[in-house]
Design an enzyme around this catalytic site. Structure first.
Site, PDB file in Angstrom:
ATOM      1  N   ARG A  46       0.819  -1.218   0.000  1.00  0.00           N
ATOM      2  CA  ARG A  46       0.000   0.000   0.000  1.00  0.00           C
ATOM      3  C   ARG A  46       0.853   1.269   0.000  1.00  0.00           C
ATOM      4  NH1 ARG A  46      -5.282  -0.473   3.773  1.00  0.00           N
ATOM      5  NH2 ARG A  46      -5.650   1.469   2.637  1.00  0.00           N
ATOM      6  N   ASP A  89      -3.481  -0.892  -3.419  1.00  0.00           N
ATOM      7  CA  ASP A  89      -4.428  -1.229  -2.360  1.00  0.00           C
ATOM      8  C   ASP A  89      -5.180  -2.461  -2.839  1.00  0.00           C
ATOM      9  OD1 ASP A  89      -6.400  -1.535  -0.506  1.00  0.00           O
ATOM     10  OD2 ASP A  89      -7.200   0.502  -0.666  1.00  0.00           O
ATOM     11  N   LYS A 144       0.895 -18.694   4.434  1.00  0.00           N
ATOM     12  CA  LYS A 144      -0.136 -18.843   5.456  1.00  0.00           C
ATOM     13  C   LYS A 144      -0.327 -17.519   6.207  1.00  0.00           C
ATOM     14  CE  LYS A 144       2.362 -20.067   9.628  1.00  0.00           C
ATOM     15  NZ  LYS A 144       2.314 -20.776  10.867  1.00  0.00           N
ATOM     16  N   HIS A 174       7.051 -23.194   5.136  1.00  0.00           N
ATOM     17  CA  HIS A 174       8.497 -22.984   5.013  1.00  0.00           C
ATOM     18  C   HIS A 174       9.312 -24.105   5.646  1.00  0.00           C
ATOM     19  CE1 HIS A 174       8.123 -21.114   9.077  1.00  0.00           C
ATOM     20  NE2 HIS A 174       9.354 -21.560   9.224  1.00  0.00           N
ATOM     21  N   LYS A 178      13.347 -26.552   4.600  1.00  0.00           N
ATOM     22  CA  LYS A 178      14.525 -26.764   5.432  1.00  0.00           C
ATOM     23  C   LYS A 178      15.320 -27.966   4.933  1.00  0.00           C
ATOM     24  CE  LYS A 178      12.666 -24.723   9.680  1.00  0.00           C
ATOM     25  NZ  LYS A 178      13.722 -23.728   9.891  1.00  0.00           N
ATOM     26  N   GLU A 212       9.743 -22.654  21.098  1.00  0.00           N
ATOM     27  CA  GLU A 212      10.171 -21.281  20.856  1.00  0.00           C
ATOM     28  C   GLU A 212      10.391 -20.584  22.192  1.00  0.00           C
ATOM     29  OE1 GLU A 212       8.099 -19.474  17.068  1.00  0.00           O
ATOM     30  OE2 GLU A 212       6.574 -20.352  18.369  1.00  0.00           O
ATOM     31  N   ASP A 231      -1.376 -22.154  14.576  1.00  0.00           N
ATOM     32  CA  ASP A 231      -0.174 -21.498  14.083  1.00  0.00           C
ATOM     33  C   ASP A 231       0.927 -22.491  13.750  1.00  0.00           C
ATOM     34  OD1 ASP A 231       1.409 -19.202  13.439  1.00  0.00           O
ATOM     35  OD2 ASP A 231       2.424 -19.390  15.362  1.00  0.00           O
ATOM     36  N   HIS A 236       3.118 -26.926  10.107  1.00  0.00           N
ATOM     37  CA  HIS A 236       4.475 -27.447  10.230  1.00  0.00           C
ATOM     38  C   HIS A 236       4.519 -28.857  10.831  1.00  0.00           C
ATOM     39  CE1 HIS A 236       5.337 -23.420   9.232  1.00  0.00           C
ATOM     40  NE2 HIS A 236       5.357 -22.910  10.449  1.00  0.00           N
ATOM     41  N   LYS A 330       5.328 -21.480  23.035  1.00  0.00           N
ATOM     42  CA  LYS A 330       6.112 -20.256  23.158  1.00  0.00           C
ATOM     43  C   LYS A 330       6.643 -20.126  24.587  1.00  0.00           C
ATOM     44  CE  LYS A 330       4.217 -17.459  19.427  1.00  0.00           C
ATOM     45  NZ  LYS A 330       5.523 -17.385  18.747  1.00  0.00           N
TER      46      LYS A 330
END
Length: 481
Positions: A46, A89, A144, A174, A178, A212, A231, A236, A330
């Protein structure tokens, strides 16, 4: 469609993903001569920017995120010459004709990388169609999140399918880019020693951990709406599980590999309430630094899960009775992504009367932070053995960093961007895989809702709620820590 596209279009070109991953990855491909010298790279977002202003943003991103040994001012300058910019936009059709005019001749093929908010997928597809940017020589990569449940995922996939055939849709996970994940297939299918044991007769259980240490990292609204299950597990972790559990494909090609993965995903048994744990981090310490709770980081109360542990089963002949333990969270004790294959013990210990104690073999495949494959085997300690035989577990290591020390270490997006430009869909996710994953995930969320199961608290810097330990120890299993 041409084998390789002559133009690459990046949506979300000023965003965090573009700065941290996409631009450094494209520069690395350029540096190594893996993309065509005349490849045109257009960014769009944008913000109203000129080409030179966008190139300056790209230069700053490369300066911040490229390793020092990769910085070559002459090559950076030639790479920046590939870049152009057109503001857009994407929520309205206005502007797509200007984008098409700016792109000009795309008869050499156009590859699109779409990294936008989910609500922009449908209007973006309509805009591309209206401007003639969805023809047979155009392929599209989708970052995603692709929906937040099966129903919303189907809406997005239907919108994309209205303009692009399935063989021109590249859904990105992703983790599949790897190097160690790709080595998982080489380990299984290029070595005769593993495949005869890679089943319920030889394997006791499998663990997959993605830990994480970070918290929200500024993704407050997105993460609170999404949570750890959607998530990390939906994409994954289930892709890793599918690669571990799939049957040998006929060939290493997109159709063969993805056919076998989707069979595994469709064989996943629904998870019961006793086979799942979800939690939310409280205050604690990570890496010696005091950190607050999830609600402190978010700034308001929330019941979103930041941790999930599951006991999954693949209901087929190969894996009958073998549990797959999945764990992600996390603010965990350390940053670690790994797969642990726990083999069964030998049927008889011939050293028992002389004091020799056995441990079952274990294969550890570490994805991050370092990459290695480690096989734990039993060996006898040196000595005359007059007081008995002493057996000890020792590692047989394949450190990818050391074994391939002369090879260029690559981040996942380098491989995925190159495959998108070249049109190789092997490491991308097919629609039927995505829908099988969402079906399984939606069933878990339905149990949470029906049973009114609230997230369990765990201290930041730990390995999650104590209930996740109980999840495995009921079966006589301990998490690999």
């Amino acid at each position: 469609m041409p084998t390789s596209s002559s133009t690459l279009l990046l949506f979300g070109a000023t965003g965090d993903l573009a700065k941290r991953m996409l631009l450094p990855s494209l520069y690395a491909l350029h540096e190594d001569g893996l993309i065509a010298e005349d490849l045109r790279i257009f960014g769009t977002a944008r913000s109203a920017l000129s080409d030179d202003e966008y190139r300056e943003i790209a230069r700053e991103a490369l300066d911040e995120y490229l390793p020092e040994d990769r910085k070559d001012e002459a090559k950076i300058a030639t790479f920046l010459g590939h870049l152009r910019y057109q503001s857009l936009d994407a929520s309205t059709l206005e502007g797509f004709d200007d984008l098409a005019a700016r792109l000009g001749d795309i008869s050499g093929g156009l590859a699109i990388f779409l990294s936008t908010a989910p609500f922009l997928f449908e209007p973006t597809i309509r805009g591309l169609q209206s401007a003639g940017l969805a023809g047979e020589n155009v392929r599209i990569g989708l970052e995603k999140p692709l929906g937040n449940d099966l129903a919303s995922s189907r809406v997005i996939n239907d919108a994309v399918a209205s303009a692009f055939d399935e063989d021109r849709i590249f859904r990105i996970d992703h983790y599949l880019g790897k190097e160690t994940v790709q080595n998982l297939m080489a380990l299984r299918f290029a070595n005769a020693m593993f495949e005869p044991l890679w089943n319920a007769n030889g394997i006791d259980h499998v663990e997959i951990t993605i830990g994480e240490t970070v918290g929200l990292e500024g993704r407050n609204a997105f993460y609170d709406e999404t949570g750890a299950l959607r998530d990390m597990v939906q994409n994954h972790m289930l892709q890793l599980l599918a690669l571990i559990a799939m049957e040998p494909p006929a060939d290493f090609d997109a159709t063969s590999v993805r056919d076998e993965k989707v069979k595994v995903l469709r064989c996943l048994r629904p998870v019961t309430a006793e086979e799942m744990v979800h939690g939310q981090y409280a205050g604690g310490a990570v890496g010696g630094e005091v950190v607050g709770s999830y609600t402190d980081d978010l700034g308001e109360p929330s019941d979103t899960e930041t941790f999930v542990a599951l006991k999954a089963h693949v209901e087929n002949w190969r894996w009958q009775g073998v549990p797959f333990y999945l764990r992600t969270g996390k603010r965990m004790a350390e940053r670690r992504s790994e797969i642990v294959i726990q083999f069964k013990c030998v049927p008889h210990n011939i050293f028992a009367e002389r004091g020799g104690k056995l441990a079952a073999n274990r294969l550890v495949i570490r994805l991050q932070p370092e990459e290695h494959v480690r096989l734990m085997v039993m060996a006898k300690e040196p000595g005359m053995d007059r007081d008995g035989v002493t057996l000890r577990e020792v590692p047989l290591d394949l450190s990818l960093t050391q074994a391939f020390s002369k090879a260029r270490r690559r981040i996942a997006y380098e491989r995925l961007l190159l495959d998108l430009v070249d049109g190789d869909p092997t490491l991308f996710v097919r629609r039927d895989e995505v829908e099988a994953q969402w079906k399984w995930i939606d069933a878990i969320r339905a149990v949470w809702s029906k049973e009114a199961i609230a997230p369990k608290s765990y201290s930041a810097g730990s390995w999650g709620p104590s209930a996740s330990v109980a999840l495995t120890e009921r079966d006589g299993v301990s998490w690999h820590e």
